[in-house]
Design a protein around this motif. Structure first.
Motif, PDB file in Angstrom:
ATOM      1  N   LEU A 198       0.830  -1.208   0.000  1.00 39.38           N
ATOM      2  CA  LEU A 198       0.000   0.000   0.000  1.00 39.38           C
ATOM      3  C   LEU A 198       0.867   1.262   0.000  1.00 39.38           C
ATOM      4  O   LEU A 198       0.542   2.250  -0.665  1.00 39.38           O
ATOM      5  CB  LEU A 198      -0.930  -0.002   1.212  1.00 39.38           C
ATOM      6  CG  LEU A 198      -2.058  -1.045   1.189  1.00 39.38           C
ATOM      7  CD1 LEU A 198      -2.741  -1.112   2.550  1.00 39.38           C
ATOM      8  CD2 LEU A 198      -3.074  -0.719   0.106  1.00 39.38           C
ATOM      9  N   GLN A 199       1.969   1.237   0.736  1.00 39.17           N
ATOM     10  CA  GLN A 199       2.863   2.397   0.769  1.00 39.17           C
ATOM     11  C   GLN A 199       3.520   2.619  -0.596  1.00 39.17           C
ATOM     12  O   GLN A 199       3.614   3.752  -1.071  1.00 39.17           O
ATOM     13  CB  GLN A 199       3.921   2.210   1.848  1.00 39.17           C
ATOM     14  CG  GLN A 199       3.382   2.306   3.264  1.00 39.17           C
ATOM     15  CD  GLN A 199       4.474   2.193   4.312  1.00 39.17           C
ATOM     16  OE1 GLN A 199       5.643   1.979   3.993  1.00 39.17           O
ATOM     17  NE2 GLN A 199       4.107   2.336   5.578  1.00 39.17           N
ATOM     18  N   ARG A 200       3.967   1.529  -1.220  1.00 38.23           N
ATOM     19  CA  ARG A 200       4.565   1.658  -2.559  1.00 38.23           C
ATOM     20  C   ARG A 200       3.532   2.176  -3.551  1.00 38.23           C
ATOM     21  O   ARG A 200       3.837   3.018  -4.413  1.00 38.23           O
ATOM     22  CB  ARG A 200       5.121   0.311  -3.019  1.00 38.23           C
ATOM     23  CG  ARG A 200       6.332  -0.168  -2.248  1.00 38.23           C
ATOM     24  CD  ARG A 200       6.999  -1.356  -2.943  1.00 38.23           C
ATOM     25  NE  ARG A 200       6.115  -2.512  -3.058  1.00 38.23           N
ATOM     26  CZ  ARG A 200       6.054  -3.499  -2.179  1.00 38.23           C
ATOM     27  NH1 ARG A 200       6.830  -3.467  -1.102  1.00 38.23           N
ATOM     28  NH2 ARG A 200       5.243  -4.530  -2.368  1.00 38.23           N
ATOM     29  N   GLY A 201       2.303   1.694  -3.437  1.00 35.57           N
ATOM     30  CA  GLY A 201       1.240   2.149  -4.330  1.00 35.57           C
ATOM     31  C   GLY A 201       0.922   3.616  -4.137  1.00 35.57           C
ATOM     32  O   GLY A 201       0.680   4.345  -5.111  1.00 35.57           O
ATOM     33  N   ALA A 202       0.931   4.072  -2.875  1.00 31.60           N
ATOM     34  CA  ALA A 202       0.660   5.487  -2.592  1.00 31.60           C
ATOM     35  C   ALA A 202       1.747   6.376  -3.198  1.00 31.60           C
ATOM     36  O   ALA A 202       1.455   7.445  -3.763  1.00 31.60           O
ATOM     37  CB  ALA A 202       0.578   5.706  -1.087  1.00 31.60           C
TER      38      ALA A 202
END
Length: 242
Positions: free
Chosen positions: A41-45
């Motif tokens: 999720l952090q990489r996607g954000a």
């Protein structure tokens, strides 16, 4: 008799377009959505803010909600490389205003706040992996999942440039995408990156889902404990009766 015949004709007229539509549907690959994978999720954000927010907005999402994903509020600007004038309490707005975007692309890019709910995660995952070079299009790109799309391919440097090849098999055309110029990532790496982005889009479409899932486990634990206590109470009350 004529009425029955007319009903049959009407049914055929409805069924033929429906069958044609079903045959023209694009095969969708399964998106690797896992809202418990905080690193994904952090990489996607990060990918969303660096690539998508150039043209698209997410007007129902605030930057400070990224604390749910493990970001420290004091470091959100640094982690996402945000401009200094952006406030953490503000919503995610596109860098390009809608009028400029409409002039550039012919239509204002849609808001992506709930795109994972209006389009399925599988659709987005497939769409972002099926761009190909098409010199007949104004942007120079086309897409097999969304034919004649107006959006340019913002991730082309990562995936590379694909070409569309059409093979004829009898009366059917088989479309195949072939890599022409590789990007900075191989196919497995790019698929994982797109999976991270889709994962974040799913989270953004319903941020409360993470909290709701956590509360759900606590509720189940409470109900399990309550069941044990109620059963013990039942035995205590009925032991003398039996």
């Amino acid at each position: 008799m004529n009425v029955i015949k007319k009903l049959w004709m009407l049914a055929l007229l409805v069924a033929v377009p429906t069958a044609a539509l079903a045959n023209s549907e694009v095969h969708l690959d399964k998106a690797p959505v896992n809202l418990q994978d905080q690193a994904s999720l952090q990489r996607g954000a990060k990918l969303f803010t660096s690539r998508c927010l150039a043209c698209h907005s997410a007007s129902y999402m605030r930057y400070n909600r990224l604390r749910d994903l493990g970001f420290v509020e004091a470091d959100i600007k640094k982690e996402l490389s945000l401009p200094e004038d952006v406030k953490l309490g503000s919503t995610m707005q596109a860098a390009m205003d809608s009028n400029s975007a409409k002039l550039a692309f012919g239509v204002a890019p849609p808001d992506l706040s709930v795109i994972s709910r209006s389009r399925s995660p599988d659709w987005i995952y497939t769409y972002l992996r099926t761009f190909y070079v098409d010199s007949s299009r104004p942007s120079g790109w086309n897409n097999t999942t969304f034919p004649n799309v107006g959006m340019p391919f913002a991730l082309s440097d990562l995936q590379g440039s694909q070409a569309l090849e059409v093979e004829k098999h009898g009366e059917h055309d088989i479309k195949k995408l072939v890599m022409q110029t590789p990007g900075t990532m191989n196919q497995a790496e790019y698929d994982k990156t797109v999976g991270d982005l889709v994962n974040y889009l799913v989270y953004m479409g319903e941020p409360a889902k993470l909290v709701r899932s956590q509360i759900g486990w606590w509720v189940l634990a409470f109900l399990s404990l309550l069941l044990v206590l109620v059963y013990a109470l039942k035995r205590e009350i009925w032991k003398d009766i039996h």
